[in-house]
Design a protein around this motif. Sequence first.
Motif, PDB file in Angstrom:
ATOM      1  N   ILE A 304      82.412  13.621  54.265  1.00  0.00           N
ATOM      2  CA  ILE A 304      81.911  12.281  53.943  1.00  0.00           C
ATOM      3  C   ILE A 304      80.471  12.353  53.437  1.00  0.00           C
ATOM      4  CG2 ILE A 304      81.317  10.032  54.932  1.00  0.00           C
ATOM      5  CD1 ILE A 304      83.690  10.433  56.876  1.00  0.00           C
ATOM      6  N   VAL A 305      79.632  13.102  54.138  1.00  0.00           N
ATOM      7  CA  VAL A 305      78.226  13.214  53.739  1.00  0.00           C
ATOM      8  C   VAL A 305      78.097  13.931  52.397  1.00  0.00           C
ATOM      9  CG1 VAL A 305      75.978  14.163  54.378  1.00  0.00           C
ATOM     10  CG2 VAL A 305      77.440  13.167  56.128  1.00  0.00           C
ATOM     11  N   ILE A 306      78.874  15.003  52.207  1.00  0.00           N
ATOM     12  CA  ILE A 306      78.829  15.733  50.938  1.00  0.00           C
ATOM     13  C   ILE A 306      79.259  14.819  49.790  1.00  0.00           C
ATOM     14  CG2 ILE A 306      79.873  17.614  49.604  1.00  0.00           C
ATOM     15  CD1 ILE A 306      80.033  19.206  52.216  1.00  0.00           C
ATOM     16  N   GLY A 307      80.313  14.033  50.014  1.00  0.00           N
ATOM     17  CA  GLY A 307      80.768  13.107  48.982  1.00  0.00           C
ATOM     18  C   GLY A 307      79.703  12.082  48.638  1.00  0.00           C
ATOM     19  N   ALA A 308      79.038  11.561  49.653  1.00  0.00           N
ATOM     20  CA  ALA A 308      77.980  10.579  49.408  1.00  0.00           C
ATOM     21  C   ALA A 308      76.819  11.206  48.629  1.00  0.00           C
ATOM     22  CB  ALA A 308      77.479  10.009  50.738  1.00  0.00           C
ATOM     23  N   LEU A 309      76.411  12.416  49.040  1.00  0.00           N
ATOM     24  CA  LEU A 309      75.328  13.100  48.325  1.00  0.00           C
ATOM     25  C   LEU A 309      75.699  13.386  46.881  1.00  0.00           C
ATOM     26  CD1 LEU A 309      73.950  15.719  50.897  1.00  0.00           C
ATOM     27  CD2 LEU A 309      72.780  13.717  49.998  1.00  0.00           C
ATOM     28  N   LEU A 310      76.950  13.770  46.668  1.00  0.00           N
ATOM     29  CA  LEU A 310      77.400  14.079  45.319  1.00  0.00           C
ATOM     30  C   LEU A 310      77.317  12.839  44.437  1.00  0.00           C
ATOM     31  CD1 LEU A 310      78.498  16.385  43.624  1.00  0.00           C
ATOM     32  CD2 LEU A 310      80.802  15.742  44.331  1.00  0.00           C
ATOM     33  N   CYS A 311      77.743  11.699  44.962  1.00  0.00           N
ATOM     34  CA  CYS A 311      77.668  10.446  44.203  1.00  0.00           C
ATOM     35  C   CYS A 311      76.220  10.097  43.877  1.00  0.00           C
ATOM     36  CB  CYS A 311      78.325   9.313  44.982  1.00  0.00           C
ATOM     37  SG  CYS A 311      80.113   9.437  45.119  1.00  0.00           S
ATOM     38  N   VAL A 312      75.333  10.256  44.867  1.00  0.00           N
ATOM     39  CA  VAL A 312      73.920   9.942  44.653  1.00  0.00           C
ATOM     40  C   VAL A 312      73.324  10.825  43.569  1.00  0.00           C
ATOM     41  CG1 VAL A 312      71.628  10.042  45.720  1.00  0.00           C
ATOM     42  CG2 VAL A 312      73.541   9.033  46.965  1.00  0.00           C
ATOM     43  N   PHE A 313      73.626  12.117  43.608  1.00  0.00           N
ATOM     44  CA  PHE A 313      73.059  13.029  42.616  1.00  0.00           C
ATOM     45  C   PHE A 313      73.648  12.799  41.230  1.00  0.00           C
ATOM     46  CE2 PHE A 313      71.142  15.219  46.119  1.00  0.00           C
ATOM     47  CZ  PHE A 313      70.083  15.908  45.574  1.00  0.00           C
ATOM     48  N   CYS A 314      74.908  12.395  41.163  1.00  0.00           N
ATOM     49  CA  CYS A 314      75.509  12.080  39.855  1.00  0.00           C
ATOM     50  C   CYS A 314      74.833  10.851  39.252  1.00  0.00           C
ATOM     51  CB  CYS A 314      77.005  11.836  40.012  1.00  0.00           C
ATOM     52  SG  CYS A 314      77.969  13.339  40.247  1.00  0.00           S
ATOM     53  N   VAL A 315      74.577   9.831  40.076  1.00  0.00           N
ATOM     54  CA  VAL A 315      73.875   8.636  39.592  1.00  0.00           C
ATOM     55  C   VAL A 315      72.454   9.005  39.167  1.00  0.00           C
ATOM     56  CG1 VAL A 315      72.943   6.394  40.270  1.00  0.00           C
ATOM     57  CG2 VAL A 315      75.256   7.038  40.964  1.00  0.00           C
ATOM     58  N   LEU A 316      71.779   9.847  39.965  1.00  0.00           N
ATOM     59  CA  LEU A 316      70.430  10.282  39.628  1.00  0.00           C
ATOM     60  C   LEU A 316      70.421  11.021  38.294  1.00  0.00           C
ATOM     61  CD1 LEU A 316      67.436  10.731  40.399  1.00  0.00           C
ATOM     62  CD2 LEU A 316      68.170  12.798  41.606  1.00  0.00           C
ATOM     63  N   GLN A 317      71.395  11.911  38.099  1.00  0.00           N
ATOM     64  CA  GLN A 317      71.477  12.631  36.834  1.00  0.00           C
ATOM     65  C   GLN A 317      71.657  11.678  35.671  1.00  0.00           C
ATOM     66  OE1 GLN A 317      74.463  15.674  36.872  1.00  0.00           O
ATOM     67  NE2 GLN A 317      73.449  16.897  38.433  1.00  0.00           N
ATOM     68  N   ARG A 318      72.490  10.667  35.867  1.00  0.00           N
ATOM     69  CA  ARG A 318      72.730   9.700  34.800  1.00  0.00           C
ATOM     70  C   ARG A 318      71.463   8.930  34.452  1.00  0.00           C
ATOM     71  NH1 ARG A 318      75.470   8.976  30.295  1.00  0.00           N
ATOM     72  NH2 ARG A 318      75.812   6.765  29.825  1.00  0.00           N
ATOM     73  N   LEU A 319      70.723   8.511  35.480  1.00  0.00           N
ATOM     74  CA  LEU A 319      69.489   7.766  35.246  1.00  0.00           C
ATOM     75  C   LEU A 319      68.451   8.632  34.538  1.00  0.00           C
ATOM     76  CD1 LEU A 319      69.157   5.869  38.655  1.00  0.00           C
ATOM     77  CD2 LEU A 319      69.869   4.926  36.445  1.00  0.00           C
ATOM     78  N   LEU A 320      68.308   9.871  34.981  1.00  0.00           N
ATOM     79  CA  LEU A 320      67.343  10.774  34.355  1.00  0.00           C
ATOM     80  C   LEU A 320      67.734  11.090  32.924  1.00  0.00           C
ATOM     81  CD1 LEU A 320      66.654  13.248  37.293  1.00  0.00           C
ATOM     82  CD2 LEU A 320      65.138  11.462  36.437  1.00  0.00           C
ATOM     83  N   ASP A 321      69.038  11.253  32.679  1.00  0.00           N
ATOM     84  CA  ASP A 321      69.507  11.534  31.332  1.00  0.00           C
ATOM     85  C   ASP A 321      69.238  10.348  30.413  1.00  0.00           C
ATOM     86  OD1 ASP A 321      70.891  13.259  29.452  1.00  0.00           O
ATOM     87  OD2 ASP A 321      72.528  11.803  29.523  1.00  0.00           O
ATOM     88  N   SER A 322      69.454   9.131  30.915  1.00  0.00           N
ATOM     89  CA  SER A 322      69.182   7.934  30.117  1.00  0.00           C
ATOM     90  C   SER A 322      67.697   7.820  29.807  1.00  0.00           C
ATOM     91  CB  SER A 322      69.654   6.685  30.866  1.00  0.00           C
ATOM     92  OG  SER A 322      71.043   6.731  31.096  1.00  0.00           O
ATOM     93  N   HIS A 323      66.859   8.127  30.821  1.00  0.00           N
ATOM     94  CA  HIS A 323      65.409   8.076  30.621  1.00  0.00           C
ATOM     95  C   HIS A 323      64.974   9.104  29.577  1.00  0.00           C
ATOM     96  CE1 HIS A 323      61.184   7.591  31.471  1.00  0.00           C
ATOM     97  NE2 HIS A 323      61.065   8.872  31.773  1.00  0.00           N
ATOM     98  N   ALA A 324      65.535  10.299  29.662  1.00  0.00           N
ATOM     99  CA  ALA A 324      65.181  11.340  28.690  1.00  0.00           C
ATOM    100  C   ALA A 324      65.632  10.953  27.288  1.00  0.00           C
ATOM    101  CB  ALA A 324      65.808  12.672  29.107  1.00  0.00           C
TER     102      ALA A 324
END
Length: 357
Positions: A304-324
């Motif tokens: 459960i925790v790994i799944g939550a972290l994975l979702c958070v990091f995927c969203v973070l990657q998306r936001l950073l990619d959009s910013h870049a």
Amino acid sequence: MNKPSLSTRLTDPRTLPLLITLGLFLLMFGYGSVAYRGFFSAQVFCNLFIDNAFLLIVAIGMTFVVISGGIDLSVGGLVAVTTMISATLVQSHHWPIWVVTPLVLLLGALFGAFQGVLIQYFRLQPFIVTLGGLFLTRGLCFLINIESITISDPAYTAVSEFRLHLPYADISANVLIAAVVFVGALWLAHYSEFGRVVYAIGGSERSALLMGLPVARTKVLVYTLSGFCAALGGVTFTFYMLSGYGLHAQGMELDAIAATVIGGTLLTGGVGYVTGTLFGVLILGVIQTLITFDGTLSSWWTRIVIGALLCVFCVLQRLLDSHASKRRTGRAAVGKTVAPAVAAGDATPAEMVAQQH
């Protein structure tokens, strides 16, 4: 040209996920040290490596695949079939360890190369090819034997029980193997021509082709490397479990992908660090250790925790990619405005850029 400031480097979309991963690991380990007695010790820290050395090796191979813009779902099955082949040859046919180990490593590399050829030259999707590889390897396990095969060979037992005594802790042979793989992967990713081409392919395969880079050969080699790392992970998993079984390493392909993404490697390719993958694996290990020390939580909380972290990091990657992307678009717009004015002699480049801001 002025060098970028420290704050600019720290907020760079390529390095920020790695820093967040490092901070998260320190935060989680620090919490465990405060919350649980005996958590803050050298042996507990070393146990993170002992219990996850095989995952680190597999995840390193996965990192190169993801950086190149691909995916490899076959690694868990390849780990399992490696344990089955090793156990069968050792226990039933009494082959020595120095023959079995190179053989399974060669088979893993050839299997990875075969998948790479299908992906590159037959233009098949990596997801489908490697998913088929997962089914194939899992099926082969149960063709070999449907039962678990316990290894009692003295050489395997000696390697499994080996401990290197450090001042305040002990580490196993698997940790030493993983350390060698990690150092080799660092050099390969950041100091070799192969690594530079892998990053270029992940950034833009079309651009890499236009630059004359060996794209086809490199993509095949990336999957060959992943197959080799999966087989080596299977060898170390055999040392860890002293058995071969078709149900070994279930879900390890997902754990390897999770560790890679949590370590800051972009799923779209082109950005990633082997060091980040190391800390991604350690974070997974800390989560398991925290749950073990707590003693009241179900082991499924790990997923459960790994799944939550994975979702958070995927969203973070998306936001950073959009910013870049916005930054790149802004620079392109500035360039289009500056060039004509400079050519006409109406302003200097510095003046035009200042006007844009």
